[in-house]
Design a protein around this motif. Structure first.
Motif, short mmCIF file in Angstrom:
data_model
loop_
_atom_site.label_atom_id
_atom_site.label_comp_id
_atom_site.label_asym_id
_atom_site.label_seq_id
_atom_site.Cartn_x
_atom_site.Cartn_y
_atom_site.Cartn_z
N ASN A 99 -15.00 -10.96 -6.67
CA ASN A 99 -13.94 -10.47 -7.55
C ASN A 99 -13.89 -8.95 -7.55
O ASN A 99 -14.15 -8.28 -8.55
CB ASN A 99 -14.14 -11.01 -8.97
CG ASN A 99 -12.94 -10.76 -9.86
OD1 ASN A 99 -11.81 -10.63 -9.38
ND2 ASN A 99 -13.16 -10.68 -11.16
N ILE A 100 -13.55 -8.40 -6.39
CA ILE A 100 -13.52 -6.95 -6.20
C ILE A 100 -12.09 -6.54 -5.83
O ILE A 100 -11.27 -7.37 -5.43
CB ILE A 100 -14.52 -6.50 -5.11
CG1 ILE A 100 -14.26 -7.25 -3.80
CG2 ILE A 100 -15.96 -6.73 -5.58
CD1 ILE A 100 -15.15 -6.81 -2.66
N LEU A 101 -11.82 -5.26 -5.93
CA LEU A 101 -10.45 -4.75 -5.82
C LEU A 101 -9.74 -5.15 -4.52
O LEU A 101 -8.58 -5.58 -4.57
CB LEU A 101 -10.44 -3.23 -6.00
CG LEU A 101 -9.06 -2.57 -6.02
CD1 LEU A 101 -8.17 -3.18 -7.10
CD2 LEU A 101 -9.20 -1.06 -6.25
N HIS A 144 -1.62 3.51 -6.62
CA HIS A 144 -2.88 4.27 -6.60
C HIS A 144 -4.08 3.40 -6.29
O HIS A 144 -5.16 3.91 -5.95
CB HIS A 144 -3.07 4.97 -7.96
CG HIS A 144 -3.49 4.05 -9.06
ND1 HIS A 144 -2.58 3.28 -9.76
CD2 HIS A 144 -4.71 3.76 -9.58
CE1 HIS A 144 -3.22 2.57 -10.67
NE2 HIS A 144 -4.51 2.83 -10.57
N LEU A 145 -3.94 2.08 -6.39
CA LEU A 145 -5.08 1.19 -6.18
C LEU A 145 -5.48 1.06 -4.71
O LEU A 145 -6.62 0.72 -4.40
CB LEU A 145 -4.77 -0.20 -6.74
CG LEU A 145 -4.61 -0.31 -8.26
CD1 LEU A 145 -4.20 -1.73 -8.65
CD2 LEU A 145 -5.90 0.08 -8.98
N PHE A 146 -4.54 1.33 -3.79
CA PHE A 146 -4.83 1.07 -2.39
C PHE A 146 -5.87 2.03 -1.82
O PHE A 146 -6.78 1.62 -1.10
CB PHE A 146 -3.53 1.10 -1.57
CG PHE A 146 -2.64 -0.07 -1.88
CD1 PHE A 146 -2.91 -1.31 -1.34
CD2 PHE A 146 -1.55 0.07 -2.72
CE1 PHE A 146 -2.11 -2.40 -1.63
CE2 PHE A 146 -0.73 -1.01 -3.01
CZ PHE A 146 -1.02 -2.25 -2.47
N SER A 147 -5.74 3.32 -2.10
CA SER A 147 -6.75 4.28 -1.61
C SER A 147 -8.10 3.99 -2.24
O SER A 147 -9.14 4.12 -1.59
CB SER A 147 -6.31 5.71 -1.90
OG SER A 147 -6.09 5.90 -3.29
N LYS A 148 -8.10 3.58 -3.49
CA LYS A 148 -9.35 3.22 -4.17
C LYS A 148 -9.98 2.00 -3.52
O LYS A 148 -11.20 1.93 -3.34
CB LYS A 148 -9.05 2.95 -5.65
CG LYS A 148 -10.28 2.68 -6.49
CD LYS A 148 -9.89 2.47 -7.96
CE LYS A 148 -11.13 2.15 -8.81
NZ LYS A 148 -10.74 1.87 -10.22
N TYR A 153 -15.15 0.36 1.15
CA TYR A 153 -15.40 -0.74 2.08
C TYR A 153 -14.93 -0.36 3.48
O TYR A 153 -13.77 -0.03 3.67
CB TYR A 153 -14.70 -2.02 1.60
CG TYR A 153 -15.10 -2.40 0.19
CD1 TYR A 153 -16.26 -3.11 -0.05
CD2 TYR A 153 -14.32 -1.99 -0.89
CE1 TYR A 153 -16.64 -3.43 -1.34
CE2 TYR A 153 -14.69 -2.32 -2.18
CZ TYR A 153 -15.86 -3.03 -2.41
OH TYR A 153 -16.23 -3.33 -3.69
N ASN A 154 -15.82 -0.47 4.44
CA ASN A 154 -15.51 -0.06 5.80
C ASN A 154 -15.33 -1.29 6.68
O ASN A 154 -16.10 -1.55 7.59
CB ASN A 154 -16.65 0.83 6.35
CG ASN A 154 -16.30 1.44 7.69
OD1 ASN A 154 -15.13 1.60 8.02
ND2 ASN A 154 -17.31 1.75 8.48
N TYR A 158 -9.91 -5.82 6.74
CA TYR A 158 -9.45 -5.65 5.36
C TYR A 158 -8.46 -4.49 5.28
O TYR A 158 -7.44 -4.58 4.60
CB TYR A 158 -10.63 -5.39 4.42
CG TYR A 158 -11.11 -6.63 3.71
CD1 TYR A 158 -10.60 -7.00 2.47
CD2 TYR A 158 -12.08 -7.44 4.28
CE1 TYR A 158 -11.04 -8.14 1.82
CE2 TYR A 158 -12.53 -8.58 3.64
CZ TYR A 158 -12.01 -8.93 2.41
OH TYR A 158 -12.44 -10.07 1.77
N ALA A 159 -8.78 -3.40 5.97
CA ALA A 159 -7.89 -2.23 5.94
C ALA A 159 -6.51 -2.59 6.50
O ALA A 159 -5.48 -2.15 5.98
CB ALA A 159 -8.50 -1.09 6.73
#
Length: 337
Positions: A99-101, A144-148, A153-154, A158-159
């Protein structure tokens, strides 16, 4: 300017530097009639692959009632809640969770696609994917949530999916009267396409020309003055600089509905574009540095060449409405010819 759906997919994959990830999704663009369908199918297929691979998980802080003792014991709040008599305690602890962003943004986008019925036939498939996100919260999506979400996470795949989430979020708008969602086709937005075109060309050369250093470059004004005065000079940064040994090429990309401007019914190169490139060439130390103004082809292809001292200045166009392999060949030959 018409750009085939398949080529839009390649432009995005290169611009995001996610060519391998895009190939993993393996979406055929042949039966997609518009950009929204392409993004929806790509996002859903990518989400399916993510579920097979397994959602990333991370430790998140919990402050909750726990049967027993776990982590740091919160005596004050435990006494206030009368939990001790029930064999429980208020504890602070870290727990591994999905349950992470990043997962929340992906789930929320899937739910949104399902609610607005972009492609109704896919609703059942979306429901099956959402089962894998049962422990993940739905959240309101904001820019603003996308850059966060990317910062901690690398994971390249996902990116890639988060890039699609962001593109959908930026271009889906609610019609105030009907409450329906409308998709603003970003390929018709000159500002968005200019950014996409620049990033595409830069990363194309970064990936395809391994013998070259490819980057954005900060140039320094060749002006003499006091340090106090120099700080007022504007920043000068190239779109793309290619370096291979003594050879240096500065590319300035432009994206217009009309490649040339009209002046008294005569077509001319956009003067501000040429002045900008000319300034780049005059304010760097390589005496043979080449400059290229690169436009997408609108009506006619151009390949013009001029010289200033030992600097070659070229005006080139690339036809984005042709088979992808030909675009690939034309961009390479532009540098390697």
């Amino acid at each position: 300017m018409q750009i085939p759906i398949e080529n839009i997919y390649f432009l995005l994959a290169y611009a995001w530097d996610k060519l391998k990830e895009a190939e993993f999704v393996n979406v055929s663009a042949d039966n997609k009639t518009n950009v929204l369908q392409l993004l929806t199918y790509t996002f859903l297929n990518g989400s399916k692959r993510l579920c097979k691979k397994g959602l990333i998980r991370d430790y998140i802080s919990q402050n909750d009632l726990y049967n027993g003792i776990k982590g740091k014991f919160d005596l004050t709040n435990t006494l206030k809640s009368n939990a001790l008599g029930k064999g429980a305690a208020i504890c602070h602890f870290d727990e591994l969770s999905g349950n992470i962003l990043p997962n929340q943004l992906i789930k929320s986008t899937l739910v949104q696609i399902q609610k607005i019925k972009i492609i109704p036939s896919l609703n059942k498939e979306i429901s099956q994917v959402l089962i894998h996100f049962s422990e993940v919260d739905y959240i309101p999506v904001s820019s603003h949530l996308f850059s966060k979400a990317r910062s901690g996470y690398n994971d390249p795949f996902y990116a890639f999916l988060l890039n699609i989430c962001e593109l959908l979020h930026e271009n889906l708008q609610i019609e105030s009267k009907s409450g329906k969602y409308l998709f603003r086709d970003f390929t018709k937005d000159e500002r968005q396409m200019a950014k996409l075109f620049e990033a595409f060309v830069r990363n194309f050369y970064k990936i395809e020309l391994r013998d070259f250093i490819v980057k954005r470059e900060d140039l320094h004004w060749q002006l003499k003055s006091s340090l106090e005065n120099v700080k007022f000079l504007p920043k000068m940064q190239t779109d793309i600089t290619l370096i291979n040994g003594n050879r240096k090429v500065i590319i300035d990309t432009k994206f217009y509905k009309e490649t040339l401007q009209k002046n008294f019914n005569t077509q001319k190169i956009h003067s501000e574009n040429l002045f900008q490139l000319f300034t780049y060439l005059k304010n760097q130390n390589n005496p043979t540095c080449e400059g290229i103004l690169l436009y997408p082809t609108v009506e006619h292809s151009l390949s013009l060449s001029y010289y200033y001292n030992s600097h070659q200045i070229r005006i080139e166009t690339i036809n984005l409405n042709q088979p992808w392999q030909k675009i690939h060949e034309d961009l390479l030959s532009m540098i390697l010819k």
